[in-house]
Design an enzyme around this catalytic site. Structure first.
Site, PDB file in Angstrom:
ATOM      1  CB  ALA A  33      12.549 -35.442  39.482  1.00  0.00           C
ATOM      2  CB  ILE A  45      17.729 -15.763  37.864  1.00  0.00           C
ATOM      3  CG1 ILE A  45      18.852 -17.034  37.553  1.00  0.00           C
ATOM      4  CG2 ILE A  45      17.625 -14.852  36.909  1.00  0.00           C
ATOM      5  CD1 ILE A  45      20.394 -16.299  37.411  1.00  0.00           C
ATOM      6  CE  LYS A  70      13.930 -26.227  35.609  1.00  0.00           C
ATOM      7  NZ  LYS A  70      13.734 -25.739  34.261  1.00  0.00           N
ATOM      8  CB  SER A 101      17.312 -25.471  37.535  1.00  0.00           C
ATOM      9  OG  SER A 101      17.489 -24.998  38.902  1.00  0.00           O
ATOM     10  CB  VAL A 131       5.464 -26.234  26.819  1.00  0.00           C
ATOM     11  CG1 VAL A 131       5.916 -25.187  26.038  1.00  0.00           C
ATOM     12  CG2 VAL A 131       5.935 -26.275  28.201  1.00  0.00           C
ATOM     13  CE1 TYR A 160      11.851 -25.529  38.938  1.00  0.00           C
ATOM     14  CE2 TYR A 160      14.090 -25.976  39.854  1.00  0.00           C
ATOM     15  CZ  TYR A 160      13.198 -25.124  38.845  1.00  0.00           C
ATOM     16  OH  TYR A 160      13.640 -24.150  38.420  1.00  0.00           O
TER      17      TYR A 160
END
Ligand code: NAI
Length: 256
Positions: free
Chosen positions: A162, A193, A164, A147, A67, A160
């Site tokens: 920033a 999770i 999310k 998240s 992606v 991460y």
């Protein structure tokens, strides 16, 4: 005619679907009767999920898709639409873990760029590539996976966090822009999770974290997130858009 609680016959793309929550989502959608495009970095990983679904009598096909690769997004989305005759549902799930201290120098910049490319820019590019077909659907649904790091922040995790947090804003912006066309865009913020992403954490640390921080005192399972995703992509979920929904065992609700 009552609103439908079935995705049977709908075409769904799931990114990062060879593992964890993406895999659980692809499996659930397939068992609910959707035609599922299982996409991830390697064709082998996708084929394992798709062939298992087909062996159960469901409709699924595998597509290698990074992606972070804009050209690959355009051509793969086109292939998927041709293979299944349209696109109704997009689940932007692909993600990478990206802890990095601020003083890590060039390494920090690399992690920053990759985090935003995969988890934020990739999502908007997937949406824009799917739009011509989503616009033809009578129940077009987009779910972006963010998240609880998009609602708060763990130390040492700024790339991460920033990315999310960007996903929550992207979701609102898309919901507002696409609302007049009846396309809904929502965001799920999973908490802790059990997936490949959290496998490396020692079990004792996971248990301590869950006991101290979540209301339910446990880690969640990928399937528990997949069921929220399913709820948001139902034709019946027609008046929910721009929502940012924690699926976190009560992590964000708990103060002490
Ligand atoms: P996972 O590691 O089991 O699955 C992530 C999948 O994304 C992998 O199959 C990986 O190959 C794929 N992927 C990575 N980079 C890609 C790229 N450039 N293009 C296409 N696919 C790519 O992890 P998990 O936990 O299932 O992660 C799913 C999503 O949930 C991610 O967006 C993650 O950030 C998010 N998340 C995970 C949490 C957890 O506790 N496991 C908590 C909150 C959010």
């Amino acid at each position: 005619m009552p609103l439908s609680r079935s995705i049977a016959g709908r075409v769904a793309i799931v990114t990062g679907a060879a593992s964890g929550m993406g895999k659980a989502t692809a499996e659930l959608f397939g068992r609910e009767g959707a035609h599922v495009a299982v996409t991830d970095l390697t064709l082998e990983g996708c084929e394992a999920v798709a062939s298992a679904l087909r062996a159960e009598g469901h409709s699924a096909a595998a597509f290698a898709l990074d992606v972070a690769d804009h050209d690959a997004i355009r051509s793969t989305v086109q292939q998927i639409a041709e293979r299944f005759g349209g696109i109704d549902i997009l689940v932007n799930n692909a993600g990478i873990s990206s802890f990095s201290p601020l003083d890590a120098g060039d390494e920090y910049d690399l992690i920053w760029d990759r985090s935003l490319a995969v988890m934020l820019t990739g999502q908007q590019r997937m949406v824009r590539a799917c739009l011509p077909w989503l616009r033809k659907s009578d129940a077009a649904r987009i779910v972006n996976i963010a998240s609880t790091e998009g609602l708060g922040a763990t130390p040492g995790d700024t790339p991460y966090v920033a990315a999310k947090t960007g996903v929550t804003g992207l979701t609102r912006g898309l919901a507002v822009d696409l609302g007049k066309e009846g396309i809904t865009v929502n965001c799920i913020c999973p908490g802790p999770i059990r997936t490949a992403m959290t496998d490396a954490l020692p079990e004792a640390d996971k248990e301590t974290f869950a006991r101290r921080r979540t209301a339910l005192r446990r880690y969640g399972e990928a399937e528990e997130v997949a069921h929220m995703t399913l709820s948001l992509v139902l034709p019946a979920a027609s008046f929910i858009t721009g929502a940012v929904i924690p699926v976190d065992g009560g992590l964000m609700a708990r103060n002490a």
